[in-house]
Motif scaffolding. Structure first.
Motif, PDB file in Angstrom:
ATOM      1  N   SER A 260       0.828  -1.210   0.000  1.00 20.94           N
ATOM      2  CA  SER A 260       0.000   0.000   0.000  1.00 20.94           C
ATOM      3  C   SER A 260       0.861   1.258   0.000  1.00 20.94           C
ATOM      4  O   SER A 260       0.618   2.194  -0.760  1.00 20.94           O
ATOM      5  N   ASP A 261       1.875   1.278   0.859  1.00 24.73           N
ATOM      6  CA  ASP A 261       2.754   2.449   0.949  1.00 24.73           C
ATOM      7  C   ASP A 261       3.502   2.678  -0.358  1.00 24.73           C
ATOM      8  O   ASP A 261       3.670   3.823  -0.790  1.00 24.73           O
ATOM      9  N   ALA A 262       3.965   1.604  -0.994  1.00 25.88           N
ATOM     10  CA  ALA A 262       4.676   1.724  -2.273  1.00 25.88           C
ATOM     11  C   ALA A 262       3.753   2.291  -3.341  1.00 25.88           C
ATOM     12  O   ALA A 262       4.169   3.147  -4.137  1.00 25.88           O
ATOM     13  N   GLU A 263       2.512   1.838  -3.384  1.00 30.09           N
ATOM     14  CA  GLU A 263       1.547   2.346  -4.368  1.00 30.09           C
ATOM     15  C   GLU A 263       1.308   3.840  -4.183  1.00 30.09           C
ATOM     16  O   GLU A 263       1.280   4.602  -5.149  1.00 30.09           O
ATOM     17  N   VAL A 264       1.127   4.262  -2.932  1.00 31.79           N
ATOM     18  CA  VAL A 264       0.892   5.683  -2.635  1.00 31.79           C
ATOM     19  C   VAL A 264       2.108   6.510  -3.043  1.00 31.79           C
ATOM     20  O   VAL A 264       1.973   7.566  -3.684  1.00 31.79           O
ATOM     21  N   LEU A 265       3.305   6.047  -2.680  1.00 34.80           N
ATOM     22  CA  LEU A 265       4.526   6.783  -3.004  1.00 34.80           C
ATOM     23  C   LEU A 265       4.694   6.930  -4.510  1.00 34.80           C
ATOM     24  O   LEU A 265       4.952   8.029  -5.010  1.00 34.80           O
ATOM     25  N   LEU A 266       4.552   5.839  -5.246  1.00 33.03           N
ATOM     26  CA  LEU A 266       4.712   5.904  -6.699  1.00 33.03           C
ATOM     27  C   LEU A 266       3.656   6.799  -7.341  1.00 33.03           C
ATOM     28  O   LEU A 266       3.968   7.553  -8.271  1.00 33.03           O
ATOM     29  N   ALA A 267       2.435   6.731  -6.867  1.00 36.05           N
ATOM     30  CA  ALA A 267       1.383   7.593  -7.404  1.00 36.05           C
ATOM     31  C   ALA A 267       1.715   9.066  -7.151  1.00 36.05           C
ATOM     32  O   ALA A 267       1.546   9.908  -8.039  1.00 36.05           O
ATOM     33  N   ASP A 268       2.217   9.376  -5.952  1.00 34.38           N
ATOM     34  CA  ASP A 268       2.609  10.757  -5.635  1.00 34.38           C
ATOM     35  C   ASP A 268       3.777  11.208  -6.509  1.00 34.38           C
ATOM     36  O   ASP A 268       3.759  12.315  -7.048  1.00 34.38           O
ATOM     37  N   PHE A 269       4.799  10.370  -6.641  1.00 32.91           N
ATOM     38  CA  PHE A 269       5.952  10.719  -7.478  1.00 32.91           C
ATOM     39  C   PHE A 269       5.514  10.956  -8.922  1.00 32.91           C
ATOM     40  O   PHE A 269       5.967  11.900  -9.565  1.00 32.91           O
ATOM     41  N   GLU A 270       4.636  10.103  -9.437  1.00 38.17           N
ATOM     42  CA  GLU A 270       4.173  10.261 -10.812  1.00 38.17           C
ATOM     43  C   GLU A 270       3.331  11.526 -10.964  1.00 38.17           C
ATOM     44  O   GLU A 270       3.531  12.294 -11.906  1.00 38.17           O
ATOM     45  N   ARG A 271       2.411  11.746 -10.067  1.00 38.65           N
ATOM     46  CA  ARG A 271       1.532  12.908 -10.128  1.00 38.65           C
ATOM     47  C   ARG A 271       2.335  14.216 -10.065  1.00 38.65           C
ATOM     48  O   ARG A 271       2.012  15.192 -10.733  1.00 38.65           O
ATOM     49  N   GLN A 272       3.402  14.227  -9.285  1.00 43.26           N
ATOM     50  CA  GLN A 272       4.216  15.431  -9.128  1.00 43.26           C
ATOM     51  C   GLN A 272       5.293  15.577 -10.212  1.00 43.26           C
ATOM     52  O   GLN A 272       6.045  16.551 -10.216  1.00 43.26           O
ATOM     53  N   GLY A 273       5.386  14.591 -11.100  1.00 48.31           N
ATOM     54  CA  GLY A 273       6.361  14.681 -12.186  1.00 48.31           C
ATOM     55  C   GLY A 273       7.788  14.425 -11.744  1.00 48.31           C
ATOM     56  O   GLY A 273       8.740  14.963 -12.320  1.00 48.31           O
ATOM     57  N   LEU A 274       7.962  13.587 -10.725  1.00 50.80           N
ATOM     58  CA  LEU A 274       9.301  13.312 -10.190  1.00 50.80           C
ATOM     59  C   LEU A 274       9.979  12.101 -10.845  1.00 50.80           C
ATOM     60  O   LEU A 274      11.129  11.799 -10.538  1.00 50.80           O
ATOM     61  N   LEU A 275       9.265  11.436 -11.752  1.00 44.95           N
ATOM     62  CA  LEU A 275       9.808  10.261 -12.429  1.00 44.95           C
ATOM     63  C   LEU A 275      10.179  10.632 -13.866  1.00 44.95           C
ATOM     64  O   LEU A 275       9.528  11.458 -14.494  1.00 44.95           O
ATOM     65  N   GLU A 276      11.239   9.978 -14.390  1.00 44.01           N
ATOM     66  CA  GLU A 276      11.618  10.197 -15.784  1.00 44.01           C
ATOM     67  C   GLU A 276      10.583   9.563 -16.679  1.00 44.01           C
ATOM     68  O   GLU A 276       9.999   8.529 -16.342  1.00 44.01           O
ATOM     69  N   LYS A 277      10.389  10.170 -17.834  1.00 44.70           N
ATOM     70  CA  LYS A 277       9.411   9.621 -18.792  1.00 44.70           C
ATOM     71  C   LYS A 277      10.098   8.786 -19.828  1.00 44.70           C
ATOM     72  O   LYS A 277      11.225   8.844 -20.082  1.00 44.70           O
TER      73      LYS A 277
END
Length: 89
Positions: A72-89
């Protein structure tokens, strides 16, 4: 996936901030605050390819957390990182 390599984690006191060091003046609307666990994960993941499972394993290996909570925590973290644009495309 990877974290954006142009972003830097800065710790000021007890605050952990993700900033873009290429900005001449820091735009506070683009500064992201992380809690201590997310900041630790950022340091563990930077410069590496990772996926959801990687985050779950890091959480389980370093914190007393069961598999369901780590998932659950991993899903929330990844969703936040993606939503904020912190991941490479």
């Amino acid at each position: 996936m990877k974290l954006r390599s142009d972003l830097v984690l800065r710790t000021i006191g007890s605050d952990h901030l993700i900033v873009d060091p290429s900005q001449d003046m820091i735009d506070l609307s683009t500064v992201y605050t992380l809690n201590s666990t997310a900041a630790w994960l950022w340091e563990e993941l930077k410069g590496k390819e990772f996926d959801h499972t990687t985050i779950v394993e890091l959480l389980r290996d370093n914190y007393e957390v069961d598999a369901a909570q780590a998932q659950s925590d991993a899903e929330v973290l990844l969703a936040d990182f993606e939503r904020q644009g912190l991941l490479e495309k």
